[in-house]
Write an enzyme that holds these catalytic residues in place. Structure first.
Site, PDB file in Angstrom:
ATOM      1  N   ASP A   9      10.475 -12.466 -21.139  1.00 43.54           N
ATOM      2  CA  ASP A   9       9.053 -12.182 -21.304  1.00 43.54           C
ATOM      3  C   ASP A   9       8.772 -10.772 -20.783  1.00 43.54           C
ATOM      4  OD1 ASP A   9       6.322 -14.197 -21.613  1.00 43.54           O
ATOM      5  OD2 ASP A   9       6.053 -12.215 -20.695  1.00 43.54           O
ATOM      6  N   ILE A  10       7.915 -10.040 -21.498  1.00 48.34           N
ATOM      7  CA  ILE A  10       7.596  -8.661 -21.131  1.00 48.34           C
ATOM      8  C   ILE A  10       6.776  -8.611 -19.836  1.00 48.34           C
ATOM      9  CG2 ILE A  10       5.389  -8.366 -22.374  1.00 48.34           C
ATOM     10  CD1 ILE A  10       6.622  -5.779 -23.572  1.00 48.34           C
ATOM     11  N   HIS A  58       6.704 -20.794 -29.125  1.00 49.14           N
ATOM     12  CA  HIS A  58       7.643 -20.307 -28.105  1.00 49.14           C
ATOM     13  C   HIS A  58       7.567 -21.217 -26.895  1.00 49.14           C
ATOM     14  CE1 HIS A  58       3.731 -18.287 -27.650  1.00 49.14           C
ATOM     15  NE2 HIS A  58       3.931 -18.322 -26.340  1.00 49.14           N
ATOM     16  N   HIS A  72       8.127 -21.257 -22.928  1.00 49.36           N
ATOM     17  CA  HIS A  72       8.340 -20.446 -21.725  1.00 49.36           C
ATOM     18  C   HIS A  72       9.325 -21.205 -20.842  1.00 49.36           C
ATOM     19  CE1 HIS A  72       4.643 -17.802 -22.043  1.00 49.36           C
ATOM     20  NE2 HIS A  72       4.259 -18.794 -22.825  1.00 49.36           N
TER      21      HIS A  72
HETATM   22  P1  5GP Z   1       1.399 -17.444 -24.711  1.00 47.13           P
HETATM   23  O1  5GP Z   1       0.199 -17.122 -23.859  1.00 47.13           O
HETATM   24  O2  5GP Z   1       1.132 -17.215 -26.178  1.00 47.13           O
HETATM   25  O3  5GP Z   1       1.994 -18.785 -24.423  1.00 47.13           O
HETATM   26  O4  5GP Z   1       2.518 -16.431 -24.239  1.00 47.13           O
HETATM   27  C1  5GP Z   1       2.864 -15.264 -24.891  1.00 47.13           C
HETATM   28  C2  5GP Z   1       3.857 -14.555 -24.005  1.00 47.13           C
HETATM   29  O5  5GP Z   1       4.456 -13.538 -24.757  1.00 47.13           O
HETATM   30  C3  5GP Z   1       3.227 -13.908 -22.762  1.00 47.13           C
HETATM   31  O6  5GP Z   1       3.836 -14.427 -21.593  1.00 47.13           O
HETATM   32  C4  5GP Z   1       3.516 -12.418 -22.959  1.00 47.13           C
HETATM   33  O7  5GP Z   1       3.813 -11.759 -21.759  1.00 47.13           O
HETATM   34  C5  5GP Z   1       4.674 -12.415 -23.929  1.00 47.13           C
HETATM   35  N1  5GP Z   1       4.728 -11.267 -24.814  1.00 47.13           N
HETATM   36  C6  5GP Z   1       3.684 -10.773 -25.549  1.00 47.13           C
HETATM   37  N2  5GP Z   1       4.095  -9.725 -26.274  1.00 47.13           N
HETATM   38  C7  5GP Z   1       5.414  -9.564 -26.003  1.00 47.13           C
HETATM   39  C8  5GP Z   1       6.400  -8.629 -26.462  1.00 47.13           C
HETATM   40  O8  5GP Z   1       6.135  -7.742 -27.281  1.00 47.13           O
HETATM   41  N3  5GP Z   1       7.647  -8.765 -25.965  1.00 47.13           N
HETATM   42  C9  5GP Z   1       7.972  -9.745 -25.051  1.00 47.13           C
HETATM   43  N4  5GP Z   1       9.228  -9.766 -24.626  1.00 47.13           N
HETATM   44  N5  5GP Z   1       7.077 -10.639 -24.603  1.00 47.13           N
HETATM   45  C10 5GP Z   1       5.818 -10.544 -25.076  1.00 47.13           C
END
Ligand code: 5GP
Ligand code: ZN
Length: 114
Positions: free
Chosen positions: A30-31, A100, A102
């Site tokens: 994760d970024i 996705h 986590h």
């Molecule tokens: P969500 O809130 O949709 O469950 O999580 C999305 C996750 O994707 C977040 O933890 C965010 O930090 C990660 N993320 C968003 N954009 C990118 C990216 O371009 N690269 C990576 N490696 N992670 C990303």
């Protein structure tokens, strides 16, 4: 061609720190990590969320979970424990509409989640 960022990462068109890649599943750091281990495990297929899975998609979700367990072992958090999170929809704060999981670990986590 989709503009989905996770599809782009899966196709190798966008940079990511990839830790696993096979014909169905890709995993990358994760970024914006929320724990010492914070890896996102995705299907290569663009599925917006668990709510959008067709019956035949659950086979690939099973593979995603198997990869989570394998990576947890490799990251040495199998024994200490870890959390798998599938944010789904607005109330859960899902920000990227490509399914996705986590994989979070390396520290103690609170329950219930915020
Ligand atoms: P969500 O809130 O949709 O469950 O999580 C999305 C996750 O994707 C977040 O933890 C965010 O930090 C990660 N993320 C968003 N954009 C990118 C990216 O371009 N690269 C990576 N490696 N992670 C990303
Ligand atoms: Zn996608």
């Amino acid at each position: 061609m989709t503009e989905c960022i996770f599809c782009k990462i899966a196709r190798g068109e966008m940079e990511a720190n990839i830790v696993h890649r096979d014909e169905d599943v890709v995993a990358f750091h994760d970024i914006n990590p929320q724990a010492p281990t914070h890896i996102l495990v995705i299907s290569r297929k663009h599925i917006p969320s668990i709510s959008d899975c067709a019956p035949e998609d659950f086979a690939v979700i099973a593979k995603v979970l198997a990869v989570c367990a394998k990576i947890a072992e490799r990251e040495s958090i199998r024994e200490s424990g870890y959390r798998l999170v599938l944010n789904t929809g607005v109330d859960a704060g899902q920000a990227v509409d490509h399914i996705h999981v986590h994989l979070l670990g390396g520290r103690e986590m609170a329950w219930p989640p915020g």
